[in-house]
Design a protein around this motif. Structure first.
Motif, PDB file in Angstrom:
ATOM      1  N   LYS A  24       0.825  -1.208   0.000  1.00 47.72           N
ATOM      2  CA  LYS A  24       0.000   0.000   0.000  1.00 47.72           C
ATOM      3  C   LYS A  24       0.860   1.260   0.000  1.00 47.72           C
ATOM      4  O   LYS A  24       0.477   2.279  -0.589  1.00 47.72           O
ATOM      5  CB  LYS A  24      -0.959   0.002   1.191  1.00 47.72           C
ATOM      6  CG  LYS A  24      -0.301   0.137   2.558  1.00 47.72           C
ATOM      7  CD  LYS A  24      -1.353   0.073   3.666  1.00 47.72           C
ATOM      8  CE  LYS A  24      -0.728   0.262   5.049  1.00 47.72           C
ATOM      9  NZ  LYS A  24      -1.733   0.107   6.130  1.00 47.72           N
ATOM     10  N   MET A  25       2.029   1.195   0.633  1.00 47.73           N
ATOM     11  CA  MET A  25       2.896   2.369   0.645  1.00 47.73           C
ATOM     12  C   MET A  25       3.509   2.594  -0.733  1.00 47.73           C
ATOM     13  O   MET A  25       3.599   3.738  -1.207  1.00 47.73           O
ATOM     14  CB  MET A  25       3.988   2.215   1.698  1.00 47.73           C
ATOM     15  CG  MET A  25       4.860   3.453   1.829  1.00 47.73           C
ATOM     16  SD  MET A  25       5.591   3.582   3.452  1.00 47.73           S
ATOM     17  CE  MET A  25       6.944   4.679   3.104  1.00 47.73           C
TER      18      MET A  25
ATOM     19  N   PHE B  17       1.671  11.448   5.323  1.00 49.22           N
ATOM     20  CA  PHE B  17       1.235  10.512   6.365  1.00 49.22           C
ATOM     21  C   PHE B  17       2.420  10.204   7.260  1.00 49.22           C
ATOM     22  O   PHE B  17       3.561  10.523   6.926  1.00 49.22           O
ATOM     23  CB  PHE B  17       0.677   9.213   5.757  1.00 49.22           C
ATOM     24  CG  PHE B  17       1.588   8.545   4.756  1.00 49.22           C
ATOM     25  CD1 PHE B  17       2.608   7.693   5.170  1.00 49.22           C
ATOM     26  CD2 PHE B  17       1.431   8.767   3.396  1.00 49.22           C
ATOM     27  CE1 PHE B  17       3.449   7.080   4.250  1.00 49.22           C
ATOM     28  CE2 PHE B  17       2.270   8.161   2.468  1.00 49.22           C
ATOM     29  CZ  PHE B  17       3.273   7.321   2.894  1.00 49.22           C
ATOM     30  N   GLU B  18       2.144   9.576   8.389  1.00 49.60           N
ATOM     31  CA  GLU B  18       3.202   9.133   9.305  1.00 49.60           C
ATOM     32  C   GLU B  18       3.524   7.672   9.035  1.00 49.60           C
ATOM     33  O   GLU B  18       2.647   6.877   8.691  1.00 49.60           O
ATOM     34  CB  GLU B  18       2.771   9.332  10.754  1.00 49.60           C
ATOM     35  CG  GLU B  18       2.647  10.796  11.152  1.00 49.60           C
ATOM     36  CD  GLU B  18       2.413  10.972  12.643  1.00 49.60           C
ATOM     37  OE1 GLU B  18       2.239   9.951  13.343  1.00 49.60           O
ATOM     38  OE2 GLU B  18       2.419  12.133  13.095  1.00 49.60           O
ATOM     39  N   THR B  19       4.786   7.325   9.208  1.00 47.11           N
ATOM     40  CA  THR B  19       5.212   5.957   8.958  1.00 47.11           C
ATOM     41  C   THR B  19       6.551   5.737   9.651  1.00 47.11           C
ATOM     42  O   THR B  19       7.057   6.617  10.362  1.00 47.11           O
ATOM     43  CB  THR B  19       5.339   5.689   7.447  1.00 47.11           C
ATOM     44  OG1 THR B  19       5.583   4.305   7.211  1.00 47.11           O
ATOM     45  CG2 THR B  19       6.463   6.517   6.830  1.00 47.11           C
ATOM     46  N   GLU B  20       7.136   4.589   9.440  1.00 45.20           N
ATOM     47  CA  GLU B  20       8.497   4.303   9.914  1.00 45.20           C
ATOM     48  C   GLU B  20       9.127   3.313   8.956  1.00 45.20           C
ATOM     49  O   GLU B  20       8.568   2.236   8.708  1.00 45.20           O
ATOM     50  CB  GLU B  20       8.484   3.740  11.338  1.00 45.20           C
ATOM     51  CG  GLU B  20       9.887   3.551  11.899  1.00 45.20           C
ATOM     52  CD  GLU B  20       9.897   3.130  13.361  1.00 45.20           C
ATOM     53  OE1 GLU B  20      10.997   3.057  13.946  1.00 45.20           O
ATOM     54  OE2 GLU B  20       8.815   2.868  13.914  1.00 45.20           O
TER      55      GLU B  20
ATOM     56  N   ILE C 243      10.976  11.683   6.358  1.00 42.64           N
ATOM     57  CA  ILE C 243      11.839  12.553   7.153  1.00 42.64           C
ATOM     58  C   ILE C 243      11.573  12.337   8.643  1.00 42.64           C
ATOM     59  O   ILE C 243      10.415  12.267   9.078  1.00 42.64           O
ATOM     60  CB  ILE C 243      11.604  14.031   6.818  1.00 42.64           C
ATOM     61  CG1 ILE C 243      11.725  14.279   5.303  1.00 42.64           C
ATOM     62  CG2 ILE C 243      12.587  14.912   7.580  1.00 42.64           C
ATOM     63  CD1 ILE C 243      13.068  13.976   4.729  1.00 42.64           C
ATOM     64  N   GLY C 244      12.662  12.249   9.421  1.00 49.74           N
ATOM     65  CA  GLY C 244      12.534  12.142  10.867  1.00 49.74           C
ATOM     66  C   GLY C 244      13.228  10.910  11.410  1.00 49.74           C
ATOM     67  O   GLY C 244      13.894  10.165  10.687  1.00 49.74           O
TER      68      GLY C 244
ATOM     69  N   MET D 155       8.277   9.479  12.053  1.00 50.53           N
ATOM     70  CA  MET D 155       8.699   9.826  10.700  1.00 50.53           C
ATOM     71  C   MET D 155       7.487  10.255   9.891  1.00 50.53           C
ATOM     72  O   MET D 155       6.387   9.741  10.086  1.00 50.53           O
ATOM     73  CB  MET D 155       9.370   8.627  10.022  1.00 50.53           C
ATOM     74  CG  MET D 155      10.635   8.136  10.683  1.00 50.53           C
ATOM     75  SD  MET D 155      11.316   6.705   9.783  1.00 50.53           S
ATOM     76  CE  MET D 155      12.741   6.323  10.805  1.00 50.53           C
ATOM     77  N   ARG D 156       7.722  11.171   8.959  1.00 50.86           N
ATOM     78  CA  ARG D 156       6.641  11.661   8.117  1.00 50.86           C
ATOM     79  C   ARG D 156       7.026  11.579   6.644  1.00 50.86           C
ATOM     80  O   ARG D 156       8.110  12.006   6.267  1.00 50.86           O
ATOM     81  CB  ARG D 156       6.279  13.106   8.470  1.00 50.86           C
ATOM     82  CG  ARG D 156       5.647  13.261   9.843  1.00 50.86           C
ATOM     83  CD  ARG D 156       5.307  14.714  10.113  1.00 50.86           C
ATOM     84  NE  ARG D 156       4.538  14.876  11.344  1.00 50.86           N
ATOM     85  CZ  ARG D 156       4.084  16.035  11.788  1.00 50.86           C
ATOM     86  NH1 ARG D 156       4.332  17.157  11.086  1.00 50.86           N
ATOM     87  NH2 ARG D 156       3.379  16.098  12.900  1.00 50.86           N
ATOM     88  N   ALA D 157       6.120  11.039   5.859  1.00 52.66           N
ATOM     89  CA  ALA D 157       6.300  11.066   4.411  1.00 52.66           C
ATOM     90  C   ALA D 157       5.934  12.454   3.923  1.00 52.66           C
ATOM     91  O   ALA D 157       4.839  12.949   4.206  1.00 52.66           O
ATOM     92  CB  ALA D 157       5.418  10.022   3.749  1.00 52.66           C
TER      93      ALA D 157
END
Length: 217
Positions: free
Chosen positions: A64-65, A199-202, A174-175, A180-182
């Protein structure tokens, strides 16, 4: 295993539900055989909502990403694309189907060689692979209409923005984990950039990424 059924289920239950509705993206995700890009031992999990381990502690993005980022890039047939972090070559394959040329940089020669084999099997010829350090972009073929950084960065080096064509966009994570944020950065004019948090992710950090300087009081 019926990979076609699993692929359709992945698209309906993971990708569409994450607001990926661009018919071009859905068609490409269907055409490019993800199961041929994952390690053989994990092929039964090719369509799971899972960051697939590949080698050297690296991971593929979830399906999905990959699809969401592909939609956000909004690639066109004339676009020249830069990818940092080739991995298995799957994201490069997806981008190649929607663009003119993809330059993909990987700092591990064995991963780049593996990706080359995967792309050849899929009959994809508009991806040029490079082995080297892409932590500050890849100036040789700049400017690019789109840039995709597959590993996270503590901060975005200015070099990436400088290598972006006017009207183009780059997407980077980034982060530091877990916050982390896309982000999508669009170069609207020569010296003007617009940033949108998607969105937020890692994800796994990009190797050799420059560490931002610390303030000294």
């Amino acid at each position: 295993m019926d990979f076609d059924i699993l692929r359709r289920t992945m698209i309906d239950t993971q990708i569409r539900t994450w607001d990926v509705l661009d018919p071009r993206v859905l068609a490409i995700v269907t055409e490019v055989k993800r199961e041929l890009f994952v390690p053989t031992a994990y092929r039964h999990l090719a369509f799971a909502d899972y960051a697939m381990p590949i080698a050297h502690g690296e991971h593929m993005w979830t399906p999905k990403m990959e699809a969401r980022i592909l939609q956000e890039l909004d690639l066109r047939e004339h676009h020249r694309v830069l990818e940092i972090g080739t991995g298995t070559g799957h994201m490069a394959a997806l981008m190649a189907r929607l663009s003119g040329m993809v330059h993909s940089v990987e700092d591990r020669a064995d991963l780049s060689q593996m990706a080359e084999g995967h792309l050849r099997v899929q009959d994809i010829h508009n991806v040029q692979l490079h082995v080297g350090d892409g932590s500050c972009g890849w100036v040789d073929h700049a400017p690019y209409d789109a840039i995709c950084v597959t590993g996270s960065l503590p901060a975005l080096p200015e070099a990436f923005k400088e290598q972006l064509a006017v009207g183009g966009c780059l997407i980077a994570i980034i982060g530091k984990g877990p916050a982390m944020r896309a982000q999508r950065i669009t170069r609207t004019q020569q010296n003007v950039y617009e940033t949108t948090v998607l969105f937020e992710t890692e994800v796994t950090p990009l190797r050799h990424a420059p560490v931002p300087g610390r303030f000294v009081f």
